[in-house]
Design a protein around this motif. Structure first.
Motif, PDB file in Angstrom:
ATOM      1  N   UNK A  67       0.609  -1.034   0.044  1.00 24.09           N
ATOM      2  CA  UNK A  67      -0.045   0.218   0.277  1.00 24.09           C
ATOM      3  C   UNK A  67       0.708   1.312   0.007  1.00 24.09           C
ATOM      4  N   UNK A  68       1.996   1.191   0.847  1.00 28.98           N
ATOM      5  CA  UNK A  68       3.123   2.305   0.899  1.00 28.98           C
ATOM      6  C   UNK A  68       3.090   2.451  -1.148  1.00 28.98           C
ATOM      7  N   UNK A  69       3.751   1.677  -1.175  1.00 31.18           N
ATOM      8  CA  UNK A  69       4.012   1.802  -2.944  1.00 31.18           C
ATOM      9  C   UNK A  69       3.156   2.216  -3.310  1.00 31.18           C
ATOM     10  N   UNK A  70       1.787   1.944  -4.469  1.00 35.38           N
ATOM     11  CA  UNK A  70       0.750   2.539  -3.864  1.00 35.38           C
ATOM     12  C   UNK A  70       1.046   4.366  -4.083  1.00 35.38           C
ATOM     13  N   UNK A  71       0.895   4.337  -2.790  1.00 35.76           N
ATOM     14  CA  UNK A  71       0.399   5.534  -2.419  1.00 35.76           C
ATOM     15  C   UNK A  71       1.438   6.185  -2.865  1.00 35.76           C
ATOM     16  N   UNK A  72       2.677   6.152  -2.776  1.00 36.05           N
ATOM     17  CA  UNK A  72       4.200   6.893  -3.335  1.00 36.05           C
ATOM     18  C   UNK A  72       3.856   6.850  -5.189  1.00 36.05           C
ATOM     19  N   UNK A  73       3.246   5.245  -5.834  1.00 31.01           N
ATOM     20  CA  UNK A  73       3.356   5.739  -7.177  1.00 31.01           C
ATOM     21  C   UNK A  73       2.018   6.948  -7.773  1.00 31.01           C
ATOM     22  N   UNK A  74       0.746   6.585  -6.623  1.00 34.98           N
ATOM     23  CA  UNK A  74      -0.520   7.485  -6.971  1.00 34.98           C
ATOM     24  C   UNK A  74       0.309   8.771  -7.240  1.00 34.98           C
ATOM     25  N   UNK A  75       0.872   9.292  -6.152  1.00 35.42           N
ATOM     26  CA  UNK A  75       0.855  11.012  -5.376  1.00 35.42           C
ATOM     27  C   UNK A  75       2.449  11.360  -7.482  1.00 35.42           C
ATOM     28  N   UNK A  76       3.466   9.932  -7.049  1.00 33.93           N
ATOM     29  CA  UNK A  76       4.967  10.718  -8.121  1.00 33.93           C
ATOM     30  C   UNK A  76       3.605  10.715  -9.496  1.00 33.93           C
TER      31      UNK A  76
ATOM     32  N   UNK B 233       7.135  -8.676   5.245  1.00 33.27           N
ATOM     33  CA  UNK B 233       5.955  -9.380   4.301  1.00 33.27           C
ATOM     34  C   UNK B 233       7.049  -9.032   3.047  1.00 33.27           C
ATOM     35  N   UNK B 234       6.830 -10.338   2.130  1.00 28.43           N
ATOM     36  CA  UNK B 234       7.346 -10.007   0.960  1.00 28.43           C
ATOM     37  C   UNK B 234       6.087 -10.340  -0.106  1.00 28.43           C
ATOM     38  N   UNK B 235       5.235 -10.094  -0.263  1.00 32.54           N
ATOM     39  CA  UNK B 235       3.424  -9.734  -0.786  1.00 32.54           C
ATOM     40  C   UNK B 235       4.799  -9.171  -2.017  1.00 32.54           C
ATOM     41  N   UNK B 236       4.279  -9.703  -2.982  1.00 31.98           N
ATOM     42  CA  UNK B 236       4.722  -9.188  -4.814  1.00 31.98           C
ATOM     43  C   UNK B 236       3.643  -7.441  -4.723  1.00 31.98           C
ATOM     44  N   UNK B 237       4.672  -6.408  -5.413  1.00 28.73           N
ATOM     45  CA  UNK B 237       4.086  -5.073  -5.382  1.00 28.73           C
ATOM     46  C   UNK B 237       2.845  -4.786  -6.472  1.00 28.73           C
ATOM     47  N   UNK B 238       2.525  -4.274  -6.816  1.00 27.86           N
ATOM     48  CA  UNK B 238       2.020  -3.897  -7.956  1.00 27.86           C
ATOM     49  C   UNK B 238       2.173  -2.852  -9.152  1.00 27.86           C
ATOM     50  N   UNK B 239       3.160  -2.331  -8.936  1.00 32.05           N
ATOM     51  CA  UNK B 239       3.825  -1.033  -9.173  1.00 32.05           C
ATOM     52  C   UNK B 239       5.588  -0.802  -8.776  1.00 32.05           C
ATOM     53  N   UNK B 240       6.045  -0.929 -10.275  1.00 34.68           N
ATOM     54  CA  UNK B 240       7.354  -0.714 -10.122  1.00 34.68           C
ATOM     55  C   UNK B 240       8.114  -0.569  -7.941  1.00 34.68           C
ATOM     56  N   UNK B 241       9.053  -1.178  -8.357  1.00 37.58           N
ATOM     57  CA  UNK B 241       9.887  -0.830  -6.533  1.00 37.58           C
ATOM     58  C   UNK B 241      10.126   0.492  -6.971  1.00 37.58           C
ATOM     59  N   UNK B 242       9.868   1.248  -5.491  1.00 39.74           N
ATOM     60  CA  UNK B 242      10.088   3.081  -5.261  1.00 39.74           C
ATOM     61  C   UNK B 242      11.814   2.899  -5.272  1.00 39.74           C
ATOM     62  N   UNK B 243      11.571   3.985  -5.713  1.00 42.04           N
ATOM     63  CA  UNK B 243      13.445   4.419  -4.997  1.00 42.04           C
ATOM     64  C   UNK B 243      13.729   4.925  -3.819  1.00 42.04           C
ATOM     65  N   UNK B 244      14.305   4.079  -3.314  1.00 45.77           N
ATOM     66  CA  UNK B 244      13.810   3.999  -1.869  1.00 45.77           C
ATOM     67  C   UNK B 244      12.717   3.583  -0.860  1.00 45.77           C
ATOM     68  N   UNK B 245      13.365   3.477   0.805  1.00 41.87           N
ATOM     69  CA  UNK B 245      12.239   3.382   1.389  1.00 41.87           C
ATOM     70  C   UNK B 245      11.057   4.935   1.598  1.00 41.87           C
ATOM     71  N   UNK B 246       9.615   4.095   1.471  1.00 34.15           N
ATOM     72  CA  UNK B 246       8.683   5.240   1.013  1.00 34.15           C
ATOM     73  C   UNK B 246       8.649   5.790   2.641  1.00 34.15           C
ATOM     74  N   UNK B 247       8.950   7.447   3.338  1.00 29.05           N
ATOM     75  CA  UNK B 247       8.318   7.871   3.779  1.00 29.05           C
ATOM     76  C   UNK B 247       7.444   8.852   3.734  1.00 29.05           C
ATOM     77  N   UNK B 248       6.373   8.732   3.930  1.00 30.01           N
ATOM     78  CA  UNK B 248       5.323   9.152   3.683  1.00 30.01           C
ATOM     79  C   UNK B 248       5.652  11.089   4.042  1.00 30.01           C
TER      80      UNK B 248
END
Length: 273
Positions: A46-55, A88-103
């Motif tokens: 979810x963090x990755x999806x948020x980062x993807x959408x806000x980017x 948790x190693x659940x696969x992402x539905x977006x590309x790997x973000x460029x670093x740990x997502x800091x909200x």
């Protein structure tokens, strides 16, 4: 820091996301946290999806305003500690973000008005979404809690966001005692901008969106970017920096259109340029 390039995020509206619902209509991008069975706790996907959408929102000129909502009864339970502890190693539905997502950084770097639509309780890291937005509209039944100290933890990143919104002692008290605030108390601290009846939250957000769409999206973008830059600009350099920003914004198409519309006594036609 932004986690994805413009080219990476172009397919947001057609990409299948697991934990985030996405809608873009008339310059408004609405993102809905969609993990209600886990109280919208922020796990790595979810963090990755948020980062993807806000980017995508930051990079896309057709997005003028972002609305952040949530499905279910809880707005956000904060970080998913179980997922983080278990790696948790659940696969992402977006590309790997460029670093740990800091909200906190993600919200600060958006540079577009974001409205959080709070229908239920907010816990822990959920404060980063609420405190990082330009507007926070909450139901009068919503509650707000920082329970980290009761788990042997401390809300370090939340403290930084709170210090932008309220006096230091109030921010520290919220972190140190882990008490729960009702909506009126959260409003009094500066965490919220609006508290309304539960059935009026959506209408209030819609009214704010309409107001923001009437003004120049270029001016809003310049202003929000300058607000963030001021935090790292020495006091003796701030006026020079802001003077330079004003000089730059005067050269934009929206500034020229705004002045022309004012002189011609008509509504402006914003181009976001």
């Amino acid at each position: 820091m932004y986690y994805y390039t413009p080219d990476q995020t172009t397919d947001l509206l057609t990409r299948s996301l697991r934990y985030l619902r996405v809608d873009q209509t008339d310059h408004v991008l609405t993102l809905t946290l969609n993990r209600p069975e886990k109280k919208n706790a922020l796990n790595p996907p979810l963090l990755a999806e948020l980062a993807f959408a806000l980017s995508y929102a930051r990079h896309t000129g057709d997005v003028w305003v972002v609305v952040l909502a949530a499905a279910g009864d809880v707005f956000c339970a904060g970080m998913d500690l179980k997922a983080l502890a278990s790696g948790d190693t659940e696969p992402l539905n977006v590309p790997e973000p460029a670093g740990p997502v800091r909200i906190g950084e993600l919200m600060a770097g958006l540079h577009k008005p974001c409205i959080v639509q709070i229908q239920g309780p907010v816990y822990a890291g959920g404060f980063l979404l609420v405190g990082g937005a330009a507007y926070a509209v909450a139901a009068d039944t919503a509650t707000f809690s920082l329970p980290e100290v009761k788990r042997g933890l401390f809300p370090f990143q939340v403290l930084a966001v709170l210090l932008d919104l309220m006096p230091a002692r109030k921010a520290l008290d919220l972190c140190l005692r882990g008490k729960t605030l009702n909506a009126s108390e959260a409003m009094a601290t500066g965490l919220l901008t609006h508290v309304v009846a539960s059935d009026e939250v959506g209408n209030t957000v819609a009214e704010l969106v309409q107001e923001l769409k009437q003004v120049s999206p270029t001016a809003l973008r310049f202003g929000l970017a300058a607000y963030q830059s001021l935090k790292n600009t020495p006091p003796d350099q701030q006026q020079a920096f802001l003077h330079d920003q004003f000089t730059q914004i005067q050269q934009t198409a929206d500034a020229r259109e705004g002045m022309a519309a004012f002189l011609e006594k008509r509504s402006p036609n914003w181009q976001n340029q």
